[in-house]
Scaffold this motif. Structure first.
Motif, PDB file in Angstrom:
ATOM      1  N   TRP A   1       9.455  -1.929  -1.824  1.00 19.75           N
ATOM      2  CA  TRP A   1       8.730  -3.120  -2.260  1.00 19.75           C
ATOM      3  C   TRP A   1       9.706  -4.243  -2.634  1.00 19.75           C
ATOM      4  O   TRP A   1       9.548  -5.393  -2.223  1.00 19.75           O
ATOM      5  CB  TRP A   1       7.832  -2.774  -3.439  1.00 19.75           C
ATOM      6  N   ASN A   2      10.726  -3.905  -3.406  1.00 18.52           N
ATOM      7  CA  ASN A   2      11.702  -4.916  -3.823  1.00 18.52           C
ATOM      8  C   ASN A   2      12.455  -5.490  -2.628  1.00 18.52           C
ATOM      9  O   ASN A   2      12.793  -6.684  -2.609  1.00 18.52           O
ATOM     10  CB  ASN A   2      12.687  -4.319  -4.831  1.00 18.52           C
TER      11      ASN A   2
ATOM     12  N   PHE B   1       0.857  -1.177   0.000  1.00 17.93           N
ATOM     13  CA  PHE B   1       0.000   0.000   0.000  1.00 17.93           C
ATOM     14  C   PHE B   1       0.900   1.237   0.000  1.00 17.93           C
ATOM     15  O   PHE B   1       1.917   1.277   0.690  1.00 17.93           O
ATOM     16  CB  PHE B   1      -0.895   0.013   1.239  1.00 17.93           C
ATOM     17  N   SER B   2       0.511   2.231  -0.766  1.00 18.25           N
ATOM     18  CA  SER B   2       1.340   3.428  -0.900  1.00 18.25           C
ATOM     19  C   SER B   2       1.457   4.167   0.440  1.00 18.25           C
ATOM     20  O   SER B   2       0.495   4.202   1.207  1.00 18.25           O
ATOM     21  CB  SER B   2       0.716   4.354  -1.934  1.00 18.25           C
TER      22      SER B   2
ATOM     23  N   GLN C   1      -1.686   7.020  -4.675  1.00 16.55           N
ATOM     24  CA  GLN C   1      -0.234   7.190  -4.758  1.00 16.55           C
ATOM     25  C   GLN C   1       0.419   5.883  -5.212  1.00 16.55           C
ATOM     26  O   GLN C   1      -0.209   4.832  -5.267  1.00 16.55           O
ATOM     27  CB  GLN C   1       0.325   7.598  -3.390  1.00 16.55           C
ATOM     28  N   TYR C   2       1.708   5.948  -5.499  1.00 15.20           N
ATOM     29  CA  TYR C   2       2.460   4.767  -5.913  1.00 15.20           C
ATOM     30  C   TYR C   2       3.250   4.189  -4.742  1.00 15.20           C
ATOM     31  O   TYR C   2       3.672   4.919  -3.846  1.00 15.20           O
ATOM     32  CB  TYR C   2       3.427   5.114  -7.055  1.00 15.20           C
ATOM     33  N   VAL C   3       3.460   2.905  -4.781  1.00 13.57           N
ATOM     34  CA  VAL C   3       4.276   2.228  -3.773  1.00 13.57           C
ATOM     35  C   VAL C   3       5.750   2.441  -4.102  1.00 13.57           C
ATOM     36  O   VAL C   3       6.152   2.392  -5.267  1.00 13.57           O
ATOM     37  CB  VAL C   3       3.958   0.718  -3.744  1.00 13.57           C
ATOM     38  N   SER C   4       6.554   2.663  -3.071  1.00 11.36           N
ATOM     39  CA  SER C   4       7.999   2.805  -3.253  1.00 11.36           C
ATOM     40  C   SER C   4       8.580   1.521  -3.842  1.00 11.36           C
ATOM     41  O   SER C   4       8.516   0.468  -3.217  1.00 11.36           O
ATOM     42  CB  SER C   4       8.668   3.103  -1.906  1.00 11.36           C
TER      43      SER C   4
ATOM     44  N   MET D   1      -1.507  21.230   3.524  1.00 13.54           N
ATOM     45  CA  MET D   1      -0.621  21.015   4.672  1.00 13.54           C
ATOM     46  C   MET D   1      -0.182  19.566   4.774  1.00 13.54           C
ATOM     47  O   MET D   1       0.714  19.218   5.520  1.00 13.54           O
ATOM     48  CB  MET D   1      -1.309  21.442   5.964  1.00 13.54           C
ATOM     49  N   VAL D   2      -0.868  18.682   3.999  1.00 10.37           N
ATOM     50  CA  VAL D   2      -0.483  17.285   3.993  1.00 10.37           C
ATOM     51  C   VAL D   2       0.721  17.135   3.095  1.00 10.37           C
ATOM     52  O   VAL D   2       0.724  17.582   1.945  1.00 10.37           O
ATOM     53  CB  VAL D   2      -1.640  16.399   3.475  1.00 10.37           C
ATOM     54  N   SER D   3       1.747  16.513   3.588  1.00  7.20           N
ATOM     55  CA  SER D   3       2.983  16.365   2.798  1.00  7.20           C
ATOM     56  C   SER D   3       2.714  15.583   1.532  1.00  7.20           C
ATOM     57  O   SER D   3       2.037  14.560   1.559  1.00  7.20           O
ATOM     58  CB  SER D   3       4.057  15.655   3.618  1.00  7.20           C
ATOM     59  N   LYS D   4       3.218  16.050   0.440  1.00 12.15           N
ATOM     60  CA  LYS D   4       3.068  15.332  -0.817  1.00 12.15           C
ATOM     61  C   LYS D   4       3.918  14.087  -0.778  1.00 12.15           C
ATOM     62  O   LYS D   4       5.069  14.102  -0.343  1.00 12.15           O
ATOM     63  CB  LYS D   4       3.482  16.242  -1.973  1.00 12.15           C
ATOM     64  N   ILE D   5       3.330  12.964  -1.275  1.00 18.37           N
ATOM     65  CA  ILE D   5       4.053  11.695  -1.252  1.00 18.37           C
ATOM     66  C   ILE D   5       4.742  11.486  -2.596  1.00 18.37           C
ATOM     67  O   ILE D   5       4.103  11.637  -3.622  1.00 18.37           O
ATOM     68  CB  ILE D   5       3.086  10.548  -0.962  1.00 18.37           C
TER      69      ILE D   5
END
Length: 267
Positions: A184-185, A112-113, A177-180, A263-267
């Motif tokens: 993930w790897n 999950f992102s 959003q995308y998963v790192s 105010m929410v940090s961009k992921i």
């Protein structure tokens, strides 16, 4: 009108290791009780909804297309109408009490992102359904076993390293959003994967949505059980379970919502 249920439309999907996913999902919808009859609010991407939420009470039950109403104030269901899912409590010490327990099961890792991961199990035929029900963005099928008991035992062993529960707040923070890829790897490197999946929901968001309990706005999409609604320039995440039991009226929704103010940090 009372909201008495929700259908994701994902149960029509069937997964097979060789053939992959069969069928297309149905349009997700809320189930309404209206003048003694059942009705639907279809939640199609790009459409608008505008309903005012009123009082909330137990949603009762639906059997063979017939709704049994309930006046209890326990929500979304009172004790009498709560249906405990036995598999959710299983740790692999059961005697395979259900016919579905004897079906082929998959053990999976879901992502999950941006960097939240969990281990889980499901019947093989429901693998894609289960992943999308949870709102996973990435997944790895890591084991195939003959029954649910064995799958739970494997899951319990992995849960020491990878948790088997993800709370709603964690999911909301990653919706759209995308998963790192790096994390993930790293997570799946210790497991021999049968197959990996990248799961799409038809939308992406620049910022995480704001939690809310509303049914008004433009439908951006659904990820897991979260309905994403846009009002003005802000996106709101509505847990569809939190809508069950509400009496609703069409139109004239008075909305007083927290705005993001970026105010929410961009992921």
């Amino acid at each position: 009108m009372q909201i008495v249920g929700f259908e994701s439309g994902l149960d029509v999907l069937e997964y097979d290791l060789i053939d992959g996913t069969n069928n297309e999902p149905d349009v997700p919808h809320l189930i309404l009780e209206k003048n003694g009859e059942l009705d639907r609010i279809y939640l199609e991407q790009g459409e608008f909804v505008d309903y005012k939420l009123g009082e909330r009470r137990c949603a009762g039950s639906i059997t063979n297309g017939v709704h049994e109403s309930c006046g209890e104030d326990k929500v979304p269901y009172c004790i009498e109408h709560t249906n405990d899912w036995i598999c959710a409590r299983c740790t692999g010490n059961c005697d395979l009490p259900l016919p579905s327990c004897k079906e082929i099961h998959a053990v999976y890792i879901a992502g999950f992102s941006p960097s939240t991961f969990k281990v889980g199990v499901t019947r093989m035929s429901r693998l894609i359904t289960r992943l999308k029900e949870q709102g996973a963005r990435k997944a790895a099928h890591i084991e195939t076993v003959s029954n649910g008991r064995t799958a739970r035992q494997i899951e319990r062993g992995i849960a020491d390293k990878i948790k088997d529960r993800v709370i709603s707040k964690e999911k909301i923070n990653g919706i759209g959003q995308y998963v790192s890829e790096k994390e993930w790897n790293t997570i799946i490197a210790d497991y021999k994967t049968v197959k990996t999946f990248d799961l799409e929901y038809g939308f992406e968001l620049e910022y995480p949505p704001i939690p809310a309990v509303i049914l008004s706005g433009e439908i951006i999409g659904i990820e897991g059980r979260f309905l994403i609604l846009k009002i003005s320039n802000d996106n709101y995440a509505v847990d569809l379970r939190d809508l069950i039991g509400y009496e609703i009226e069409e139109g004239n929704q008075e909305i007083s919502l927290q705005t993001s103010l970026r105010m929410v940090s961009k992921i």
